[in-house]
Design an enzyme around this catalytic site. Structure first.
Site, PDB file in Angstrom:
ATOM      1  N   GLU A 181      56.112 -24.584 -43.775  1.00  0.00           N
ATOM      2  CA  GLU A 181      57.287 -24.118 -45.139  1.00  0.00           C
ATOM      3  C   GLU A 181      58.716 -24.494 -43.781  1.00  0.00           C
ATOM      4  O   GLU A 181      58.417 -24.394 -42.735  1.00  0.00           O
ATOM      5  CB  GLU A 181      57.053 -22.557 -44.965  1.00  0.00           C
ATOM      6  CG  GLU A 181      56.651 -22.098 -45.998  1.00  0.00           C
ATOM      7  CD  GLU A 181      56.138 -22.689 -47.203  1.00  0.00           C
ATOM      8  OE1 GLU A 181      56.782 -23.169 -47.865  1.00  0.00           O
ATOM      9  OE2 GLU A 181      54.946 -22.547 -47.527  1.00  0.00           O
TER      10      GLU A 181
ATOM     11  N   ASP B  97      49.923 -18.590 -48.003  1.00  0.00           N
ATOM     12  CA  ASP B  97      49.324 -20.063 -48.845  1.00  0.00           C
ATOM     13  C   ASP B  97      47.661 -20.315 -48.218  1.00  0.00           C
ATOM     14  O   ASP B  97      46.894 -21.309 -49.184  1.00  0.00           O
ATOM     15  CB  ASP B  97      50.181 -20.317 -48.822  1.00  0.00           C
ATOM     16  CG  ASP B  97      50.889 -20.922 -49.756  1.00  0.00           C
ATOM     17  OD1 ASP B  97      51.002 -19.544 -50.859  1.00  0.00           O
ATOM     18  OD2 ASP B  97      52.258 -21.705 -50.010  1.00  0.00           O
TER      19      ASP B  97
ATOM     20  N   ASP C  14      49.086 -23.405 -42.523  1.00  0.00           N
ATOM     21  CA  ASP C  14      50.366 -24.717 -43.360  1.00  0.00           C
ATOM     22  C   ASP C  14      52.110 -24.376 -42.860  1.00  0.00           C
ATOM     23  O   ASP C  14      52.138 -23.277 -41.985  1.00  0.00           O
ATOM     24  CB  ASP C  14      50.331 -23.453 -44.858  1.00  0.00           C
ATOM     25  CG  ASP C  14      51.764 -23.714 -45.969  1.00  0.00           C
ATOM     26  OD1 ASP C  14      51.449 -24.896 -46.256  1.00  0.00           O
ATOM     27  OD2 ASP C  14      51.895 -22.977 -46.065  1.00  0.00           O
TER      28      ASP C  14
ATOM     29  N   HIS D 223      54.263 -19.036 -51.730  1.00  0.00           N
ATOM     30  CA  HIS D 223      54.560 -20.269 -50.473  1.00  0.00           C
ATOM     31  C   HIS D 223      55.850 -19.731 -49.128  1.00  0.00           C
ATOM     32  O   HIS D 223      56.646 -20.415 -49.308  1.00  0.00           O
ATOM     33  CB  HIS D 223      56.319 -21.052 -52.051  1.00  0.00           C
ATOM     34  CG  HIS D 223      56.406 -21.749 -52.926  1.00  0.00           C
ATOM     35  ND1 HIS D 223      55.470 -23.270 -52.649  1.00  0.00           N
ATOM     36  CD2 HIS D 223      56.094 -21.811 -54.334  1.00  0.00           C
ATOM     37  CE1 HIS D 223      54.464 -23.627 -53.734  1.00  0.00           C
ATOM     38  NE2 HIS D 223      55.248 -22.856 -54.997  1.00  0.00           N
TER      39      HIS D 223
END
Length: 418
Positions: free
Chosen positions: A16, A166, A14, A161
């Site tokens: 950000e 996550d 993931d 988040h």
């Protein structure tokens, strides 16, 4: 440490990123997180997480900080993407990639990051996008199928988040969904009940809602001919809106309740447009319909006039009226309807869209839900054909943004006649 020669593990990952505030502004990776998972035992073998310093710290806007909490101060001493490119490549290259909405977002951002440093990106030997997979196999029983909604559905807590958190939540969601689907396969025709935790942030469990319940017309949406012009007022609240300058968001009220209107059988003049972008640089979908009654035009003009007077202190913005009358077509007014977008992680649209057979004249006919979130333009383009008709359930959203001001008609629900 897993051997780099072994490529059998599934790499859940993931990113950000920053949230662009202008269409031309790029995304910048702020954090990378991943776990390697044994596909036979479904256990985590290894994890990696790091903050990433973008080449331009000014890309970290207030919107970015609200989305993931990562500030410029937090990454000022972090490695650049160039510093971690080899490690990320070793984790991902030649493995199966997994993540939520990775095909449309994370994979794209990753390729952009490698292109910026003139490096070839890692290539997967397969991909598992849990958003697409679970939407197809698990259905809409968990609502909008966002990670936060899925996690709440299974009682896994709130989404942070942050990349590694996550990723691990994504892995747990996949395992829970797989277990439910396995049990259901042993009991064809039955849906396994999942206990819903007490959580104020939970979305409603759509599996307990029948098709007819899901589309019970709400009394809060008033037909235009039932709105009293004299009862329309405008007020401001202290909530911040990304589409409104200053610290107050404008609301249009009818008898002290936010005005929402229902417009039936509106003829589509022009289909879906992706010309306009939102504050994060994503396409803002809209389409144009005929203003099918003088009563509706009068209502919208009244809302325009009252709201414009309320906002008249800012004379730098050009007011854009709701009802459009092109030269030579004064008797054919049109209005633009916008699909509702997410303000959070910005991964999709939120308007509920139904379809209903045009040949069915019975009021008892139940519209069928097409989608309620996260869809591609191509999947919807065929629905919004010029000449077709829609029933629209609309809220009125005043804006004052980049020297343009007006009211957006935002569709909470649409029923497309086909």
């Amino acid at each position: 440490m897993v051997s780099s020669v072994d490529r059998s593990e599934i790499a859940f990952f993931d990113l950000e990123t920053t949230i662009p505030t202008r269409p031309e502004q790029p995304y910048a990776i702020l954090e990378f997180g991943s776990i390697l998972v044994c596909p036979k035992k479904l256990i985590e073998l290894e994890s990696f997480e790091t903050l990433v310093r973008p080449h331009d710290l000014s890309l970290i806007s207030a919107s970015s900080v609200r989305a993931n909490g990562i500030t410029a101060d937090a990454v000022v001493s972090a490695p650049t993407f160039s510093d971690i490119a080899d490690r990320v490549y070793d984790i991902l290259h030649g493995r199966v990639w997994a993540g939520h909405n990775i095909l449309r977002f994370d994979c794209v951002r990753l390729r952009e990051a490698y292109a910026q440093i003139n490096r070839s990106p890692p290539e997967p030997k397969g991909t598992i996008d849990s958003l697409a997979l679970l939407t197809q196999r698990f259905g809409r029983r968990a609502g909008d199928m966002k990670m936060a909604s899925l996690a709440a559905y299974f009682g896994l807590g709130q989404q942070s988040h942050r990349s590694l958190d996550d990723v691990r939540m994504n892995f747990e969601v996949v395992k829970h969904c797989a277990t439910v689907l396995f049990l259901e396969s042993a009991n064809p025709g039955e849906q396994i009940p999942i206990p819903i935790p007490s959580n104020e942030a939970m979305v409603e469990d759509s599996s307990s809602t029948t098709q007819s319940d899901a589309f019970t017309p709400q009394t809060e949406f008033l037909p235009s001919n039932e709105v009293s012009m004299a009862s329309i007022t405008v007020s401001s609240s202290s909530s911040v809106s990304p589409y409104f300058h200053g610290s107050h968001k404008i609301q249009i009220l009818h008898r002290d309740i936010p005005l929402q209107i229902r417009c039936d059988s509106m003829r589509i003049r022009f289909g879906l447009s992706t010309k306009y972008l939102d504050h994060a640089g994503r396409p803002r979908l809209s389409f144009v319909v005929d203003a099918n009654s003088s009563n509706l035009c009068d209502l919208l003009n009244t809302c325009d006039n009252i709201t414009k007077r309320f906002m008249d202190s800012d004379r730098n913005s050009e007011w854009r009226p709701l009802v459009s009358r092109k030269p030579g077509f004064f008797d054919s007014p049109t209005i633009r309807l916008h699909l509702r977008t997410e303000d959070g992680d910005g991964s999709g649209w939120m308007t509920e869209i139904y379809k209903k057979e045009s040949s069915s004249l019975s009021s008892l006919s139940i519209p069928q839900l097409v989608t309620s979130s996260r869809y591609d333009v191509a999947e919807l383009d065929w629905l919004f054909r010029p000449g077709g008709f829609v029933d629209a359930y609309l809220c009125l959203d005043p804006y004052n943004y980049q020297q343009n001001a007006g009211i957006r008609l935002v569709a909470k629900k649409l029923v497309v006649h086909y």
